[in-house]
Design a protein around this motif. Structure first.
Motif, short mmCIF file in Angstrom:
data_model
loop_
_atom_site.label_atom_id
_atom_site.label_comp_id
_atom_site.label_asym_id
_atom_site.label_seq_id
_atom_site.Cartn_x
_atom_site.Cartn_y
_atom_site.Cartn_z
N GLU A 93 3.65 -40.81 -15.81
CA GLU A 93 5.29 -40.40 -15.62
C GLU A 93 5.89 -41.94 -14.73
OE1 GLU A 93 5.60 -36.71 -13.17
OE2 GLU A 93 6.13 -35.40 -15.43
N VAL A 103 2.37 -32.07 -27.52
CA VAL A 103 3.95 -32.18 -27.64
C VAL A 103 4.52 -31.47 -29.03
CG1 VAL A 103 4.76 -34.22 -28.95
CG2 VAL A 103 2.70 -34.58 -27.87
N VAL A 106 10.52 -34.44 -30.41
CA VAL A 106 10.44 -36.10 -30.44
C VAL A 106 11.40 -35.82 -30.11
CG1 VAL A 106 9.98 -38.52 -31.29
CG2 VAL A 106 8.08 -36.58 -31.44
N ARG A 107 12.24 -37.32 -29.65
CA ARG A 107 13.81 -37.39 -28.21
C ARG A 107 13.86 -38.54 -28.76
NH1 ARG A 107 15.68 -37.66 -23.80
NH2 ARG A 107 14.00 -36.78 -22.37
N GLN A 109 16.72 -41.18 -26.57
CA GLN A 109 17.49 -41.15 -25.73
C GLN A 109 17.47 -42.89 -25.23
OE1 GLN A 109 16.57 -38.74 -22.57
NE2 GLN A 109 18.36 -39.61 -20.88
N PHE A 114 11.27 -40.14 -26.61
CA PHE A 114 10.31 -39.30 -25.80
C PHE A 114 9.94 -38.15 -26.76
CE2 PHE A 114 13.75 -41.88 -23.41
CZ PHE A 114 12.62 -41.40 -21.48
N LEU A 115 8.33 -38.29 -26.30
CA LEU A 115 7.38 -37.12 -26.44
C LEU A 115 7.90 -35.27 -25.18
CD1 LEU A 115 3.73 -38.55 -26.83
CD2 LEU A 115 6.14 -38.23 -28.39
N GLU A 116 8.41 -34.41 -25.85
CA GLU A 116 8.73 -33.09 -24.90
C GLU A 116 7.29 -32.38 -25.10
OE1 GLU A 116 11.52 -32.50 -23.94
OE2 GLU A 116 12.78 -34.44 -24.53
N LYS A 121 8.08 -31.03 -19.65
CA LYS A 121 7.97 -32.66 -19.06
C LYS A 121 8.10 -32.81 -20.88
CE LYS A 121 5.82 -31.86 -14.86
NZ LYS A 121 4.89 -32.11 -13.75
N SER A 122 8.91 -34.27 -20.33
CA SER A 122 9.02 -35.34 -20.80
C SER A 122 8.40 -36.47 -20.76
CB SER A 122 10.09 -35.68 -21.66
OG SER A 122 11.35 -34.58 -21.94
N LYS A 124 7.80 -40.83 -22.33
CA LYS A 124 8.26 -41.94 -22.63
C LYS A 124 7.05 -42.60 -23.78
CE LYS A 124 11.16 -44.57 -19.82
NZ LYS A 124 11.59 -45.48 -19.78
#
Length: 148
Positions: A93, A103, A106-107, A109, A114-116, A121-122, A124
């Motif tokens: 982190e 995983v 994926v998003r 931002q 970022f991996l969810e 937690k997320s 990068k």
């Protein structure tokens, strides 16, 4: 001598530098101002004007190329991150704390991928340090379905 490209600066410095960066319109305005204020006895030479116009064209091309490359890099990262769905990842982190999880999504931002993770937690994509196949439930379910 080592040079560092502007794009590798930290995000806050890049944002600050954008406020002070000149764009194509600024260069055109400066050229017009230069022509308006030139010495009538020694006007600007055609070669100088053509060189300035060429530089403006090169600036526009470079800006367009940078935008295209930025989009391609983001799409490439997004594709790579999509391939991690269902896999176990480990990474760091922002504060250096180690995090791991499966995983689930994926998003994107602020132009970062970022991996969810299944633990809420997320992470990068750029901070992933290890990738492993998922163990247990999903893999076992797939294997038993193939056997049937």
């Amino acid at each position: 001598m080592t040079t560092t490209p502007i794009s590798s600066e930290p995000a806050r410095n890049t944002i600050q530098s954008r406020k002070f960066a000149l764009n194509t319109e600024d260069f055109i305005q400066m050229m017009i101002t230069q022509l308006q204020n030139q010495d009538p006895l020694e006007p600007a030479k055609n070669q100088e004007l053509l060189a300035q116009m060429s530089q403006i064209g090169q600036l526009q091309t470079t800006e367009s190329l940078q935008a295209s490359l930025k989009g391609l890099v983001l799409q490439n990262s997004l594709g790579a991150a999509g391939n991690l769905i269902g896999k176990l990842v480990q990474g760091l982190e922002e504060d250096g704390t180690q995090v791991q999880g499966l995983v689930t999504a994926v998003r994107v931002q602020n132009d970062e991928v970022f991996l969810e993770l299944d633990n809420g937690k997320s992470l990068k994509l750029s901070r992933v340090t290890a990738i492993a196949p998922a163990s247990g439930g999903a893999t076992a379910a797939t294997s038993s379905a193939r056997a049937a």
